[in-house]
Structures are given as structure tokens and as C-alpha cells.
Design a protein around this motif. Structure first.
Motif, PDB file in Angstrom:
ATOM      1  N   ALA A  36     -25.051  17.327  38.877  1.00  0.00           N
ATOM      2  CA  ALA A  36     -25.055  18.777  38.693  1.00  0.00           C
ATOM      3  C   ALA A  36     -25.756  19.063  37.377  1.00  0.00           C
ATOM      4  CB  ALA A  36     -23.631  19.320  38.671  1.00  0.00           C
ATOM      5  N   TYR A  37     -26.110  20.315  37.172  1.00  0.00           N
ATOM      6  CA  TYR A  37     -26.812  20.738  35.963  1.00  0.00           C
ATOM      7  C   TYR A  37     -26.183  22.028  35.460  1.00  0.00           C
ATOM      8  CZ  TYR A  37     -30.290  23.014  33.049  1.00  0.00           C
ATOM      9  OH  TYR A  37     -30.911  23.664  32.008  1.00  0.00           O
ATOM     10  N   MET A  38     -26.135  22.151  34.131  1.00  0.00           N
ATOM     11  CA  MET A  38     -25.736  23.416  33.524  1.00  0.00           C
ATOM     12  C   MET A  38     -26.387  23.541  32.156  1.00  0.00           C
ATOM     13  SD  MET A  38     -21.762  22.906  32.198  1.00  0.00           S
ATOM     14  CE  MET A  38     -21.600  24.499  31.417  1.00  0.00           C
ATOM     15  N   LYS A  39     -26.483  24.759  31.686  1.00  0.00           N
ATOM     16  CA  LYS A  39     -26.953  25.048  30.333  1.00  0.00           C
ATOM     17  C   LYS A  39     -25.857  25.892  29.704  1.00  0.00           C
ATOM     18  CE  LYS A  39     -30.937  26.791  27.801  1.00  0.00           C
ATOM     19  NZ  LYS A  39     -32.306  27.311  27.941  1.00  0.00           N
ATOM     20  N   PRO A  40     -25.008  25.298  28.863  1.00  0.00           N
ATOM     21  CA  PRO A  40     -23.815  25.995  28.381  1.00  0.00           C
ATOM     22  C   PRO A  40     -24.090  27.281  27.611  1.00  0.00           C
ATOM     23  CG  PRO A  40     -24.053  23.841  27.331  1.00  0.00           C
ATOM     24  CD  PRO A  40     -25.110  23.940  28.353  1.00  0.00           C
ATOM     25  N   VAL A  41     -25.174  27.290  26.824  1.00  0.00           N
ATOM     26  CA  VAL A  41     -25.519  28.477  26.042  1.00  0.00           C
ATOM     27  C   VAL A  41     -26.954  28.857  26.379  1.00  0.00           C
ATOM     28  CG1 VAL A  41     -25.777  29.435  23.725  1.00  0.00           C
ATOM     29  CG2 VAL A  41     -23.967  27.771  24.181  1.00  0.00           C
ATOM     30  N   GLY A  42     -27.120  30.028  26.945  1.00  0.00           N
ATOM     31  CA  GLY A  42     -28.441  30.463  27.384  1.00  0.00           C
ATOM     32  C   GLY A  42     -28.998  31.592  26.533  1.00  0.00           C
ATOM     33  N   PRO A  43     -30.072  31.318  25.792  1.00  0.00           N
ATOM     34  CA  PRO A  43     -30.632  32.346  24.912  1.00  0.00           C
ATOM     35  C   PRO A  43     -31.695  33.232  25.558  1.00  0.00           C
ATOM     36  CG  PRO A  43     -31.710  30.278  24.481  1.00  0.00           C
ATOM     37  CD  PRO A  43     -30.670  30.009  25.552  1.00  0.00           C
ATOM     38  N   ILE A  44     -32.013  32.996  26.831  1.00  0.00           N
ATOM     39  CA  ILE A  44     -33.060  33.789  27.487  1.00  0.00           C
ATOM     40  C   ILE A  44     -32.431  34.557  28.655  1.00  0.00           C
ATOM     41  CG2 ILE A  44     -35.341  33.727  28.550  1.00  0.00           C
ATOM     42  CD1 ILE A  44     -35.692  30.921  27.300  1.00  0.00           C
ATOM     43  N   PRO A  45     -31.837  35.747  28.373  1.00  0.00           N
ATOM     44  CA  PRO A  45     -31.179  36.509  29.436  1.00  0.00           C
ATOM     45  C   PRO A  45     -32.127  36.798  30.602  1.00  0.00           C
ATOM     46  CG  PRO A  45     -30.675  37.442  27.293  1.00  0.00           C
ATOM     47  CD  PRO A  45     -31.754  36.423  27.084  1.00  0.00           C
ATOM     48  N   HIS A  46     -31.587  36.620  31.794  1.00  0.00           N
ATOM     49  CA  HIS A  46     -32.364  36.770  33.029  1.00  0.00           C
ATOM     50  C   HIS A  46     -31.416  37.288  34.106  1.00  0.00           C
ATOM     51  CE1 HIS A  46     -35.311  35.703  36.107  1.00  0.00           C
ATOM     52  NE2 HIS A  46     -34.384  35.018  36.734  1.00  0.00           N
ATOM     53  N   LEU A 116     -25.809  16.917  33.996  1.00  0.00           N
ATOM     54  CA  LEU A 116     -26.855  17.092  32.996  1.00  0.00           C
ATOM     55  C   LEU A 116     -26.646  18.430  32.326  1.00  0.00           C
ATOM     56  CD1 LEU A 116     -30.032  15.926  34.963  1.00  0.00           C
ATOM     57  CD2 LEU A 116     -28.857  14.710  33.115  1.00  0.00           C
ATOM     58  N   MET A 117     -26.783  18.458  30.997  1.00  0.00           N
ATOM     59  CA  MET A 117     -26.639  19.707  30.245  1.00  0.00           C
ATOM     60  C   MET A 117     -27.885  19.963  29.437  1.00  0.00           C
ATOM     61  SD  MET A 117     -22.978  20.559  28.760  1.00  0.00           S
ATOM     62  CE  MET A 117     -21.479  20.352  29.663  1.00  0.00           C
ATOM     63  N   GLY A 118     -28.423  21.151  29.599  1.00  0.00           N
ATOM     64  CA  GLY A 118     -29.608  21.541  28.860  1.00  0.00           C
ATOM     65  C   GLY A 118     -29.255  22.233  27.561  1.00  0.00           C
ATOM     66  N   GLY A 119     -29.961  21.861  26.503  1.00  0.00           N
ATOM     67  CA  GLY A 119     -29.745  22.474  25.205  1.00  0.00           C
ATOM     68  C   GLY A 119     -30.531  23.757  25.039  1.00  0.00           C
ATOM     69  N   SER A 120     -30.235  24.458  23.960  1.00  0.00           N
ATOM     70  CA  SER A 120     -30.899  25.723  23.632  1.00  0.00           C
ATOM     71  C   SER A 120     -31.549  25.606  22.263  1.00  0.00           C
ATOM     72  CB  SER A 120     -29.881  26.862  23.558  1.00  0.00           C
ATOM     73  OG  SER A 120     -29.157  26.957  24.749  1.00  0.00           O
ATOM     74  N   GLY A 121     -32.776  26.036  22.142  1.00  0.00           N
ATOM     75  CA  GLY A 121     -33.427  26.034  20.836  1.00  0.00           C
ATOM     76  C   GLY A 121     -33.482  24.647  20.246  1.00  0.00           C
ATOM     77  N   ASN A 122     -32.697  24.420  19.180  1.00  0.00           N
ATOM     78  CA  ASN A 122     -32.596  23.083  18.595  1.00  0.00           C
ATOM     79  C   ASN A 122     -31.114  22.712  18.482  1.00  0.00           C
ATOM     80  OD1 ASN A 122     -31.490  23.873  15.966  1.00  0.00           O
ATOM     81  ND2 ASN A 122     -33.514  24.689  15.514  1.00  0.00           N
ATOM     82  N   MET A 123     -30.843  21.561  17.935  1.00  0.00           N
ATOM     83  CA  MET A 123     -29.460  21.071  17.877  1.00  0.00           C
ATOM     84  C   MET A 123     -28.556  21.931  16.985  1.00  0.00           C
ATOM     85  SD  MET A 123     -29.218  18.483  19.949  1.00  0.00           S
ATOM     86  CE  MET A 123     -27.788  17.515  19.499  1.00  0.00           C
ATOM     87  N   PHE A 124     -29.150  22.790  16.165  1.00  0.00           N
ATOM     88  CA  PHE A 124     -28.372  23.643  15.271  1.00  0.00           C
ATOM     89  C   PHE A 124     -28.278  25.086  15.767  1.00  0.00           C
ATOM     90  CE2 PHE A 124     -30.518  20.301  12.819  1.00  0.00           C
ATOM     91  CZ  PHE A 124     -29.407  19.581  12.413  1.00  0.00           C
ATOM     92  N   SER A 125     -29.044  25.422  16.802  1.00  0.00           N
ATOM     93  CA  SER A 125     -29.003  26.777  17.360  1.00  0.00           C
ATOM     94  C   SER A 125     -27.590  27.098  17.840  1.00  0.00           C
ATOM     95  CB  SER A 125     -29.983  26.913  18.523  1.00  0.00           C
ATOM     96  OG  SER A 125     -31.302  26.708  18.102  1.00  0.00           O
ATOM     97  N   ARG A 127     -25.151  27.833  15.697  1.00  0.00           N
ATOM     98  CA  ARG A 127     -24.226  27.530  14.598  1.00  0.00           C
ATOM     99  C   ARG A 127     -23.535  28.796  14.093  1.00  0.00           C
ATOM    100  NH1 ARG A 127     -20.860  23.966  12.889  1.00  0.00           N
ATOM    101  NH2 ARG A 127     -20.619  23.922  10.652  1.00  0.00           N
ATOM    102  N   TYR A 128     -24.262  29.905  14.125  1.00  0.00           N
ATOM    103  CA  TYR A 128     -23.719  31.181  13.628  1.00  0.00           C
ATOM    104  C   TYR A 128     -22.466  31.621  14.377  1.00  0.00           C
ATOM    105  CZ  TYR A 128     -25.918  33.383  17.686  1.00  0.00           C
ATOM    106  OH  TYR A 128     -26.276  33.729  18.959  1.00  0.00           O
ATOM    107  N   CYS A 129     -22.282  31.107  15.596  1.00  0.00           N
ATOM    108  CA  CYS A 129     -21.080  31.489  16.354  1.00  0.00           C
ATOM    109  C   CYS A 129     -20.238  30.267  16.724  1.00  0.00           C
ATOM    110  CB  CYS A 129     -21.467  32.298  17.592  1.00  0.00           C
ATOM    111  SG  CYS A 129     -22.478  31.407  18.786  1.00  0.00           S
ATOM    112  N   GLY A 130     -20.501  29.123  16.083  1.00  0.00           N
ATOM    113  CA  GLY A 130     -19.702  27.930  16.312  1.00  0.00           C
ATOM    114  C   GLY A 130     -19.972  27.222  17.621  1.00  0.00           C
TER     115      GLY A 130
END
Length: 188
Positions: A36-46, A116-125, A127-130
Motif C-alpha cells: 500500500a502507499y500513503m503520503k502522511p503530510v500533503g503540501p499540494i492540496p488537490h 510505502l510512505m512518501g515524504g513532503s518537501g525535505n526531511m525537516f518540512s 517542523r513548524y507543526c511537529g
């Protein structure tokens, strides 16, 4: 019990996370693994059929032949409203969001060999919200592969910080788009 998870993150945005998720996913499917696949935090609203999701996550899911509901595929979609509230100190409860991500992971990985989990931005993206990748990988006890898309140099310091921060959760590093002049440095 949830399936093991592999998080694909990077040192910079647009480093090849989606491509690596697709490549690994298609190969493992060819080898007979049920994933299965997921992206826990998605920065590109669609928006799809009136529901909010992440554009990249929807694309990767489609290529992998998955059909998870958007609220499981991307439990947190980072809208402009979310960012404004977070930066004004009205941030959502990261523990509550992390619980939502954990629940989505459990549901998606039921009966699967790997998530599989897809990341967002970089490994620190995030951080502002934990909800940065370092926190997610540790809290959800996942292995991580970090992609470093090389432009002018190997990001040795960044990679060492990530190695120290992730410890045994770091499964490896992929050096992507190595320019010709840096090839001998990378090979040696």
C-alpha cells in the motif's frame, strides 16, 4: 499488527521521492508483494470529487494501482489556512494529527506486506507543526531512505545530521542526479 513501512524522504524538495516510491512499488508488486502507499503530510492540496487530498499522492497511488480513500492516503493536507493558523500559534494539535496518521497507517497496511510512505518537501518540512519526517519516522517506527539530489555538492553535513537523528531507522541514502564533475567523488 501493521505491515512494516518504508518512508522515502529527501534533503531537498523535488529530489525524486515520487519516482523512487513508484519504482520500488512497481518492482515489489512485480515480485508478488502486496503493498500500500500513503503520503502522511500533503503540501499540494488537490480536490477530487469534492474531497481534499494531495496532488502528488493521488498521482503515485494511481500509478501503483491503489485506491485508498483520500482521507487515508493523505491524513493531513496542508492548506493555506492550516499554515496561517500554525504560524500564528493556533496550530492544530500535532499529537491528534499523528494519531490520525497512525490510524491511517494501520488501516492501509492491513493484510499488506509493506506500506510505502512518501515524504513532503525535505526531511525537516513540517517542523513548524511537529510533523516533520524525523518525527514521523521515529514515532511510527519506520525505516527511511533519504534522497539527496545533488546540484553542486554532496550535502555531507545534512546527511550526517539525518544519520545521527534517525539512527537505526535510516535504511540508506540515494544520491540522485549526480553531475559529471562529482561522479569521481561519489564513486570514491
Amino acid at each position: 499488527m501493521s505491515a512494516p513501512a518504508l518512508y522515502i524522504g529527501s534533503t531537498t524538495p523535488y529530489a525524486g521521492k515520487n519516482t523512487l516510491n513508484i519504482g520500488i512499488g512497481l518492482r515489489l508488486q512485480k515480485d508478488g508483494l502486496n503493498l500500500a502507499y500513503m503520503k502522511p503530510v500533503g503540501p499540494i492540496p488537490h480536490e477530487v470529487n469534492g474531497q481534499l487530498g494531495d496532488e502528488d499522492a493521488a498521482y503515485v497511488q494511481e500509478i501503483l494501482g491503489q485506491d485508498a480513500p483520500l482521507e487515508l492516503l493523505t491524513p493531513l493536507v496542508v492548506t493555506q489556512d492550516f499554515k496561517v493558523k500554525a504560524f500564528n500559534g493556533q496550530s492544530s494539535d500535532s499529537a491528534k494529527i499523528l494519531a490520525k496518521i497512525r490510524e491511517a497507517r494501520e488501516k492501509l497496511s492491513e493484510g499488506r506486506d509493506l506500506l510505502l510512505m512518501g515524504g513532503s518537501g525535505n526531511m525537516f518540512s513540517g517542523r513548524y507543526c511537529g510533523l516533520d519526517a524525523l518525527t514521523l519516522v521515529r514515532e511510527l517506527n519506520m525505516k527511511a531512505i533519504v534522497i539527496d539530489r545533488m546540484e553542486h555538492e554532496v550535502r555531507y553535513d545534512t546527511l550526517l545530521v539525518l544519520k545521527d537523528a534517525l539512527g537505526d531507522n535510516l535504511a540508506g541514502v540515494v544520491l540522485n542526479a549526480v553531475p559529471g564533475p562529482l561522479m569521481s567523488e561519489v564513486e570514491n
